[in-house]
Design a protein around this motif. Structure first.
Motif, mmCIF file in Angstrom:
data_model
loop_
_atom_site.group_PDB
_atom_site.id
_atom_site.type_symbol
_atom_site.label_atom_id
_atom_site.label_comp_id
_atom_site.label_asym_id
_atom_site.label_seq_id
_atom_site.Cartn_x
_atom_site.Cartn_y
_atom_site.Cartn_z
ATOM 1 N N CYS A 68 0.834 -1.203 0.000
ATOM 2 C CA CYS A 68 0.000 0.000 0.000
ATOM 3 C C CYS A 68 0.868 1.252 0.000
ATOM 4 N N ALA A 69 1.934 1.244 0.817
ATOM 5 C CA ALA A 69 2.852 2.384 0.874
ATOM 6 C C ALA A 69 3.549 2.593 -0.472
ATOM 7 N N LEU A 70 3.924 1.501 -1.124
ATOM 8 C CA LEU A 70 4.573 1.606 -2.437
ATOM 9 C C LEU A 70 3.642 2.242 -3.459
ATOM 10 N N VAL A 71 2.378 1.840 -3.449
ATOM 11 C CA VAL A 71 1.396 2.370 -4.405
ATOM 12 C C VAL A 71 1.220 3.872 -4.210
ATOM 13 N N GLY A 72 0.957 4.274 -2.960
ATOM 14 C CA GLY A 72 0.713 5.682 -2.683
ATOM 15 C C GLY A 72 1.930 6.551 -2.885
ATOM 16 N N CYS A 73 3.084 6.096 -2.406
ATOM 17 C CA CYS A 73 4.290 6.923 -2.463
ATOM 18 C C CYS A 73 4.863 7.013 -3.870
ATOM 19 N N THR A 74 4.761 5.945 -4.637
ATOM 20 C CA THR A 74 5.218 6.014 -6.026
ATOM 21 C C THR A 74 4.384 7.025 -6.791
ATOM 22 N N ASN A 75 3.072 6.994 -6.580
ATOM 23 C CA ASN A 75 2.180 7.967 -7.203
ATOM 24 C C ASN A 75 2.558 9.392 -6.809
ATOM 25 N N PHE A 76 2.897 9.582 -5.544
ATOM 26 C CA PHE A 76 3.246 10.922 -5.063
ATOM 27 C C PHE A 76 4.627 11.368 -5.544
ATOM 28 N N TYR A 77 5.635 10.511 -5.358
ATOM 29 C CA TYR A 77 7.009 10.911 -5.634
ATOM 30 C C TYR A 77 7.278 11.122 -7.128
ATOM 31 N N ILE A 78 6.751 10.252 -7.971
ATOM 32 C CA ILE A 78 6.996 10.397 -9.407
ATOM 33 C C ILE A 78 6.497 11.751 -9.900
ATOM 34 N N LYS A 79 5.281 12.101 -9.490
ATOM 35 C CA LYS A 79 4.732 13.403 -9.911
ATOM 36 C C LYS A 79 5.495 14.559 -9.272
ATOM 37 N N LEU A 80 5.891 14.401 -8.009
ATOM 38 C CA LEU A 80 6.655 15.446 -7.331
ATOM 39 C C LEU A 80 7.981 15.699 -8.041
ATOM 40 N N LEU A 81 8.674 14.646 -8.408
ATOM 41 C CA LEU A 81 9.962 14.781 -9.096
ATOM 42 C C LEU A 81 9.795 15.464 -10.446
ATOM 43 N N ILE A 82 8.708 15.144 -11.150
ATOM 44 C CA ILE A 82 8.436 15.793 -12.441
ATOM 45 C C ILE A 82 8.130 17.269 -12.240
ATOM 46 N N ASP A 83 7.298 17.581 -11.248
ATOM 47 C CA ASP A 83 6.928 18.979 -10.980
ATOM 48 C C ASP A 83 8.138 19.819 -10.575
ATOM 49 N N LEU A 84 9.067 19.214 -9.863
ATOM 50 C CA LEU A 84 10.260 19.950 -9.425
ATOM 51 C C LEU A 84 11.205 20.258 -10.580
ATOM 52 N N GLN A 85 11.005 19.598 -11.722
ATOM 53 C CA GLN A 85 11.855 19.831 -12.890
ATOM 54 C C GLN A 85 11.186 20.706 -13.950
ATOM 55 N N THR A 86 9.970 21.146 -13.688
ATOM 56 C CA THR A 86 9.257 21.984 -14.649
ATOM 57 C C THR A 86 9.246 23.437 -14.183
ATOM 58 N N ASP A 87 9.271 24.342 -15.131
ATOM 59 C CA ASP A 87 9.258 25.765 -14.794
ATOM 60 C C ASP A 87 7.882 26.223 -14.328
ATOM 61 N N VAL A 88 6.842 25.717 -14.988
ATOM 62 C CA VAL A 88 5.478 26.097 -14.639
ATOM 63 C C VAL A 88 4.783 24.891 -14.002
ATOM 64 N N PRO A 89 4.409 24.991 -12.730
ATOM 65 C CA PRO A 89 3.809 23.846 -12.013
ATOM 66 C C PRO A 89 2.341 23.637 -12.383
ATOM 67 N N VAL A 90 2.103 23.213 -13.616
ATOM 68 C CA VAL A 90 0.734 22.996 -14.100
ATOM 69 C C VAL A 90 0.479 21.501 -14.223
ATOM 70 N N VAL A 91 -0.679 21.062 -13.745
ATOM 71 C CA VAL A 91 -1.043 19.647 -13.818
ATOM 72 C C VAL A 91 -2.411 19.536 -14.479
ATOM 73 N N SER A 92 -2.545 18.595 -15.393
ATOM 74 C CA SER A 92 -3.814 18.415 -16.094
ATOM 75 C C SER A 92 -4.885 17.893 -15.149
ATOM 76 N N ARG A 93 -6.130 18.096 -15.541
ATOM 77 C CA ARG A 93 -7.262 17.651 -14.727
ATOM 78 C C ARG A 93 -7.223 16.142 -14.512
ATOM 79 N N LEU A 94 -6.958 15.382 -15.579
ATOM 80 C CA LEU A 94 -6.927 13.921 -15.481
ATOM 81 C C LEU A 94 -5.830 13.449 -14.536
ATOM 82 N N VAL A 95 -4.633 14.023 -14.682
ATOM 83 C CA VAL A 95 -3.510 13.630 -13.821
ATOM 84 C C VAL A 95 -3.799 13.995 -12.368
#
Length: 315
Positions: A68-95
């Motif tokens: 359960c921790a792997l599922v939740g944290c992978t979902n959180f960390y992957i997106k966090l790492l992507i957001d930290l590398q983007t200039d504009v912190p925009v996320v689509s509605r679906l994501v």
């Protein structure tokens, strides 16, 4: 036809705009935390899967908690790492709604799995002679399925209600997509969301109360038992108590922070505290269980430190 102003195709995560040049530091810290979380949890999961001596209900429940921790944290960390590398912190509605779904699955399944683990320890310590009869492998499987299906159904309804709202804004004041932040952006009546949110809160409050009741009864029993029995029983419950305490503190802080809208004294401290359940708990839980539970500790020594095991046997 839906008014274009009410359909928000993307959201802006405000905290990322205020990080400035510190994003690279946060990225490295998040990457290290994610890799450590993967290593600790996967190691313990594989140990439980491949060691036949650990194929007992208590360890099977623990394995599900780690998954359960792997599922939740992978979902959180992957997106966090992507957001930290983007200039504009925009996320689509679906994501955004996908992240809400998996994060809320993680939060709710952790509650139900901890409830099952509390029930398991309650039976093991209060009626040990009947334990194998009450907590059979078939019963354990049914409890695990229920612990996953029940939260998935509840969260699915929550997401369905929130995704149908007409929104008048697109700014989210957290580093991850949060259902309550979405609801606050609504242009229309949110009574259905509020009622269901209250009902869902009550439905998950009952398991939390059961966990508290179970461990209070266990601690009372341990206190009235002989010293050897007292320590053995307490040792098996201690990791569950620590895990539950960490998780409960993070949930209480999140409710106080988001629902009561208290003024933040420090955005950094507030953000870290609100993320305790996806940062601290998944890192500490496998270490706590690996160190305190004697059977797991012995298997870890056997696998990773075979020479140490031989030394201990000679003493």
């Amino acid at each position: 036809m839906m008014d274009n102003s009410s359909y928000i195709a993307s959201f802006i995560l405000v905290p990322f705009k205020d990080m400035g040049n510190s994003k690279h530091v946060y990225f490295i810290a998040a990457l290290i935390a994610y890799l450590l979380m993967l290593t600790f949890n996967l190691s313990l999961i594989l140990l439980i899967l491949f060691e036949k001596s650990l194929h007992e209900p208590m360890y099977i429940f623990l394995c599900n908690l780690l998954i359960c921790a792997l599922v939740g944290c992978t979902n959180f960390y992957i997106k966090l790492l992507i957001d930290l590398q983007t200039d504009v912190p925009v996320v689509s509605r679906l994501v955004c709604f996908t992240q809400i779904f998996f994060l809320y699955i993680y939060f709710s399944v952790e509650i139900t799995i901890l409830t099952v683990m509390a029930y398991d320890r309650f039976i093991a310590i209060n009626v040990p002679l009947l334990y194998s009869t009450i907590i059979s492998y078939a019963k354990a499987l049914k409890l695990i399925i229920l612990a996953w299906i029940y939260p998935i159904c509840c969260v699915s309804i929550l997401i369905s209600l929130s995704s149908s709202l007409k929104l008048c804004g697109n700014t989210i004041n957290t580093v991850y997509c949060n259902n309550w932040e979405i609801v606050k952006l609504s242009c229309t009546d949110t009574s259905a969301n509020n009622v269901y949110g209250s009902v869902a809160f009550g439905m998950f409050l009952l398991p939390i109360l059961f966990i508290l009741y179970s461990y209070i009864k266990i601690l009372v029993l341990c206190w009235n038992s002989s010293r050897s029995h007292k320590w053995k029983a307490f040792q098996t419950c201690l990791p569950h108590l620590v895990t539950f305490t960490f998780f409960l503190c993070s949930i209480v802080f999140e409710i106080i922070e988001s629902r009561l809208r208290l003024k933040r004294t420090s955005d950094v401290v507030s953000t870290i505290a609100s993320l305790e359940s996806v940062i601290i708990s998944p890192l500490l839980n496998p270490l706590i269980y690996g160190i305190i539970l004697p059977e797991i500790r012995r298997r870890i020594i056997h696998v990773f430190f075979p020479g140490k095991k031989q030394t201990l046997q000679h003493r």
